[in-house]
Design a protein around this motif. Sequence first.
Motif, short mmCIF file in Angstrom:
data_model
loop_
_atom_site.label_atom_id
_atom_site.label_comp_id
_atom_site.label_asym_id
_atom_site.label_seq_id
_atom_site.Cartn_x
_atom_site.Cartn_y
_atom_site.Cartn_z
N PHE A 231 34.05 15.16 23.08
CA PHE A 231 35.09 14.36 23.73
C PHE A 231 36.04 15.23 24.55
N ALA A 232 36.22 16.47 24.16
CA ALA A 232 37.01 17.39 24.99
C ALA A 232 36.31 17.59 26.34
N TRP A 233 34.99 17.77 26.29
CA TRP A 233 34.22 17.91 27.54
C TRP A 233 34.28 16.64 28.36
N ARG A 234 34.15 15.49 27.74
CA ARG A 234 34.20 14.22 28.47
C ARG A 234 35.55 14.04 29.15
N GLU A 235 36.62 14.44 28.47
CA GLU A 235 37.95 14.31 29.07
C GLU A 235 38.10 15.23 30.28
N ASP A 236 37.56 16.44 30.19
CA ASP A 236 37.74 17.40 31.27
C ASP A 236 36.90 17.08 32.51
N VAL A 237 35.82 16.33 32.34
CA VAL A 237 34.96 16.01 33.49
C VAL A 237 35.04 14.53 33.86
N ARG A 238 36.02 13.83 33.33
CA ARG A 238 36.07 12.38 33.51
C ARG A 238 36.25 11.97 34.97
N ARG A 239 36.84 12.83 35.80
CA ARG A 239 37.05 12.49 37.21
C ARG A 239 35.91 12.97 38.10
N ALA A 240 34.92 13.65 37.52
CA ALA A 240 33.78 14.14 38.31
C ALA A 240 32.76 13.02 38.50
N THR A 241 31.90 13.19 39.48
CA THR A 241 30.83 12.22 39.71
C THR A 241 29.76 12.37 38.64
N GLU A 242 28.90 11.37 38.53
CA GLU A 242 27.84 11.43 37.54
C GLU A 242 26.91 12.62 37.81
N LEU A 243 26.66 12.92 39.08
CA LEU A 243 25.81 14.05 39.42
C LEU A 243 26.46 15.37 39.01
N ASP A 244 27.77 15.50 39.26
CA ASP A 244 28.47 16.72 38.87
C ASP A 244 28.49 16.88 37.34
N LYS A 245 28.65 15.77 36.62
CA LYS A 245 28.61 15.84 35.16
C LYS A 245 27.23 16.29 34.68
N LEU A 246 26.19 15.74 35.28
CA LEU A 246 24.83 16.09 34.90
C LEU A 246 24.55 17.56 35.20
N ASN A 247 25.01 18.04 36.35
CA ASN A 247 24.82 19.45 36.69
C ASN A 247 25.57 20.36 35.73
N ASP A 248 26.79 19.96 35.36
CA ASP A 248 27.59 20.76 34.44
C ASP A 248 26.92 20.84 33.07
N LEU A 249 26.45 19.70 32.57
CA LEU A 249 25.80 19.68 31.27
C LEU A 249 24.50 20.47 31.30
N THR A 250 23.73 20.33 32.36
CA THR A 250 22.46 21.05 32.47
C THR A 250 22.69 22.56 32.49
N LYS A 251 23.71 23.00 33.22
CA LYS A 251 24.02 24.43 33.27
C LYS A 251 24.38 24.96 31.88
N ARG A 252 25.17 24.19 31.14
CA ARG A 252 25.53 24.62 29.79
C ARG A 252 24.30 24.66 28.88
N MET A 253 23.36 23.74 29.10
CA MET A 253 22.14 23.73 28.30
C MET A 253 21.34 25.01 28.52
N PHE A 254 21.13 25.39 29.78
CA PHE A 254 20.35 26.58 30.07
C PHE A 254 21.07 27.86 29.63
N ASP A 255 22.41 27.86 29.74
CA ASP A 255 23.17 29.04 29.32
C ASP A 255 23.18 29.19 27.80
N SER A 256 23.10 28.07 27.10
CA SER A 256 23.16 28.10 25.64
C SER A 256 21.87 28.64 25.03
N GLY A 257 20.75 28.33 25.64
CA GLY A 257 19.47 28.84 25.13
C GLY A 257 18.93 28.02 23.98
N THR A 258 18.10 28.63 23.16
CA THR A 258 17.41 27.94 22.06
C THR A 258 18.40 27.46 21.01
#
Length: 279
Positions: A231-258
């Motif tokens: 919910f902290a992440w949702r609050e911080d990206v709430r004004r971003a577009t759906e594409l920007d949210k998806l890109n942000d989440l995807t980047k965190r996924m790849f950076d996090s690893g296994t």
Amino acid sequence: MEFKKLLMALCLYVGSAKGVPALQMCRLLDMQDKTATVLTGKLRECLIHEMDTDILTGVIEIDGGHFCGKPRKGRIRFKTRSEDVAAALEAKLKGESVKRKPRSKAEARNWARRKLKRLVMVLRQIHPEKGNGATRTRVAIAYTENERVATRLARILVEPGSTIMTDENAAYNVLSSWYDHHTVEHSVEFSTVDGVNENQAESFFSRMRRAEYGVFHGYRPKYLMDYAQEFAWREDVRRATELDKLNDLTKRMFDSGTSHWWRGYWQGHHRQGEFPVQT
């Protein structure tokens, strides 16, 4: 899981204002509930591993909210007894406290559930322009809202000399030693004449609490930090577009690893312990 279905699951996750339950995801995307549970758990794990750690500056609101350990009503409805009220009034006049015993096994189990109650501490940096809400959110889990927890979080996450706004809880009084500390007395008003308030912190708790009751139907202490960080992440990206949210989440996924917490979950490999603030 095929790539197209995974992409649809990510879109469903980022497009939900108060989170998406695993059972709903499995129905919409025609997958097993176990798959949806592990997928959403892995996404929250990514958000924890790749959470923003920048120091908060400017005006920061700090508050704590209780989650988990909600009482459950039993089969029998108990009414307040006159003898209990009389005993409480008599003890109050003497300056003593009365510990009432549970009147049934169900009530005793309910009281035991209070041990599961946890405190979510939130720190939100306010946008310099009025009306734009908060820009950055930090969360932590604690057992109680005391001076040690408030001091440790503020000293780690807030730049000295910043302006901090809290409620009248005595746990925050010590913050005046390092910060420009202002308080609002919530028992009297929601905001002072000078504009001191905790509206953004309360806004965070409002969404998280609605999700607790209406989306997930309860949190558990072990994974409370996961939901709080989501919910902290949702609050911080709430004004971003759906594409920007998806890109942000995807980047965190790849950076996090296994995944370390959810890989092999249904084979019995579970994460151990909680994430309370160490004081």
